[in-house]
Design a protein around this motif. Structure first.
Motif, PDB file in Angstrom:
ATOM      1  N   GLN A  40       0.806  -1.225   0.000  1.00  0.00           N
ATOM      2  CA  GLN A  40       0.000   0.000   0.000  1.00  0.00           C
ATOM      3  C   GLN A  40       0.834   1.267   0.000  1.00  0.00           C
ATOM      4  N   ASP A  41       1.857   1.315   0.848  1.00  0.00           N
ATOM      5  CA  ASP A  41       2.560   2.572   1.082  1.00  0.00           C
ATOM      6  C   ASP A  41       3.995   2.610   0.579  1.00  0.00           C
ATOM      7  N   GLY A  42       4.526   1.482   0.165  1.00  0.00           N
ATOM      8  CA  GLY A  42       5.848   1.473  -0.422  1.00  0.00           C
ATOM      9  C   GLY A  42       6.963   1.109   0.537  1.00  0.00           C
ATOM     10  N   LEU A  43       8.146   1.042  -0.034  1.00  0.00           N
ATOM     11  CA  LEU A  43       9.330   0.551   0.674  1.00  0.00           C
ATOM     12  C   LEU A  43       9.710   1.437   1.857  1.00  0.00           C
ATOM     13  N   GLU A  44       9.691   2.748   1.686  1.00  0.00           N
ATOM     14  CA  GLU A  44      10.110   3.630   2.775  1.00  0.00           C
ATOM     15  C   GLU A  44       9.232   3.431   4.010  1.00  0.00           C
ATOM     16  N   GLY A  65      12.332   8.802  -3.545  1.00  0.00           N
ATOM     17  CA  GLY A  65      11.668   9.756  -4.412  1.00  0.00           C
ATOM     18  C   GLY A  65      10.563   9.183  -5.277  1.00  0.00           C
ATOM     19  N   ARG A  66      10.432   7.865  -5.315  1.00  0.00           N
ATOM     20  CA  ARG A  66       9.369   7.244  -6.106  1.00  0.00           C
ATOM     21  C   ARG A  66       9.189   5.794  -5.689  1.00  0.00           C
ATOM     22  N   ARG A  67       8.055   5.241  -6.097  1.00  0.00           N
ATOM     23  CA  ARG A  67       7.823   3.812  -5.884  1.00  0.00           C
ATOM     24  C   ARG A  67       8.647   3.022  -6.886  1.00  0.00           C
ATOM     25  N   LEU A  68       9.068   1.857  -6.477  1.00  0.00           N
ATOM     26  CA  LEU A  68       9.823   0.959  -7.342  1.00  0.00           C
ATOM     27  C   LEU A  68       8.928  -0.217  -7.721  1.00  0.00           C
ATOM     28  N   ARG A 101      19.289   4.434  -1.244  1.00  0.00           N
ATOM     29  CA  ARG A 101      19.316   5.463  -2.276  1.00  0.00           C
ATOM     30  C   ARG A 101      19.099   4.825  -3.632  1.00  0.00           C
ATOM     31  N   LEU A 102      18.538   5.606  -4.516  1.00  0.00           N
ATOM     32  CA  LEU A 102      18.317   5.208  -5.893  1.00  0.00           C
ATOM     33  C   LEU A 102      19.212   6.079  -6.757  1.00  0.00           C
ATOM     34  N   ARG A 103      20.185   5.444  -7.434  1.00  0.00           N
ATOM     35  CA  ARG A 103      21.115   6.189  -8.289  1.00  0.00           C
ATOM     36  C   ARG A 103      21.417   5.379  -9.532  1.00  0.00           C
TER      37      ARG A 103
END
Length: 160
Positions: A40-44, A65-68, A101-103
């Motif tokens: 429902q709410d994502g990884l974070e 910064g976004r859903r994966l 982090r997503l990079r």
């Protein structure tokens, strides 16, 4: 010594085999279950939930910064879950930090504790399970755990 009734022995063996199959099916099913908060709410949010329930104090520093994709989020969630469990059981740590982090199309998750170090993924168990789970996503796991200097588990997962 009395002999075991062959019919009873056969029944016991069949019951053991059925139980073994049922446990294997349950494990397979559990691998596919995602916590509702993750879906429902994502990884974070899900990692925050893990931190609240952890046996050790956990600091979460995850900013994506976004859903994966769901399979990537699930893999990252289970990596952190297993790493927190290992830290609580084996490390002697007083605190754990989770960063994410997503990079450049890769999710990097690090779980670092201030425990005694000495973790070794070659010994099998939970860490080998993480290696296998990440390999299914073309990811990789790195473990840095010098004796006396804590443990850092780093998972890198391509997510395009």
């Amino acid at each position: 010594a009395s002999a075991v009734d062959p019919d009873l022995a056969r029944q016991i063996e069949e019951a053991r085999a059925q139980l073994s199959r049922a446990l294997a099916e349950l494990r397979e099913m559990a691998r596919g279950i995602h916590p509702a908060i993750l879906t429902q709410d994502g990884l974070e949010a899900a990692l925050g939930f893990l931190a609240e329930r952890a046996a050790l104090p956990v600091t979460i520093d995850v900013s994506l910064g976004r859903r994966l994709p769901p399979d990537i989020e699930a893999t990252a969630y289970f990596v952190v879950s297993e790493a927190l469990t290992n830290a609580a059981k084996h490390s002697g740590a007083s605190r754990v930090t989770v960063t994410g982090r997503l990079r450049d199309g890769r999710l990097t998750i690090e779980v670092t504790d201030n425990g005694g170090g000495g973790a070794d993924r070659r010994r099998g168990g939970g860490l080998q399970g993480l290696v296998d789970r990440l390999a299914a996503q073309n990811g990789r796991l790195t473990v840095s755990s010098p004796p006396g200097a804590g443990t850092r588990i780093t998972a890198e997962i391509p997510c395009g």
